[in-house]
Design a protein around this motif. Sequence first.
Motif: not given
Length: 270
Positions: A180-204
């Motif tokens: 798993v770790d090798g395949v993901l390679g540190g892939a982010a689970t929250v988009p980095e573009d746009g408002d990070a807090l808003e993206a986090l709220k959408k994820s929630i």
Amino acid sequence: MNELGMNEEWTKAKMREGYLREKCAEEVEEYMHLTTCVGPNLKTQYMLCIGQLEYRVFQLKTDVARWQRRFTLRQQALNRGETPNLVQIEAQLDEEFQDYLRQVKEHLAAIKAAAQHASMARLSDEETSAIRVNYLKAVKRLHPDINPGLPKGAAELWNKIQEAYANGDWKELEFLVAMVDGVLGGAATVPEDGDALEALKKSIARLEKSLEELKERRKNLEQQEPFVWKDFLGDEEEVALRQAVLNKKIAELEEVVSEYESLWSAKEVA
């Protein structure tokens, strides 16, 4: 909102998202455990102590109905002034009882499958726990509903892990989870573009919806067979009572079939 307030809100949101990811993953793992381990074990237990008796009752009821129909067809031929053609009668019975015969074969196949499952080596509690932990690790990192936007290779690995779990290939499961770790390679689970807090709220919000759906799915599953048999199978008195009722019915039906066989033989001699 000042920087301190933003940081506090971000921290709380991040903790909430982590909690929801954990709960969603647990629901996914529990559902898989129910369908691949608990369910088959319950079905096997039921088939071996009750199901095979129910199968015998159904088979005998089919035999009784077939005998009744056999006598009817014989009498109809006599009423027409014909000599009963026993070969044709049996052929007609086979045609009329196709659905019953199919069900008998299905019941028998289920009993054989249960016997085969029962003969398989059982995992220890420690082994079962280790397998569930391994699978849960994969769910947390790879499940598409919990982790959207993962790289292409993650979906392929997830499918292979699902297949290994469903097939009970525990060594393959362990090997795949280690990738798993090798395949993901540190892939982010929250988009980095746009408002990070808003993206986090959408994820929630998305995870909250997923958690409710997963809970409802598991609830619906537990209300179906074989899971509804769990309490019954855990009550030895109830099981013994049901077995006694079925055995009595079997004895009664076997006597009826025997009487029909004797009567048919007497008519043939006559």
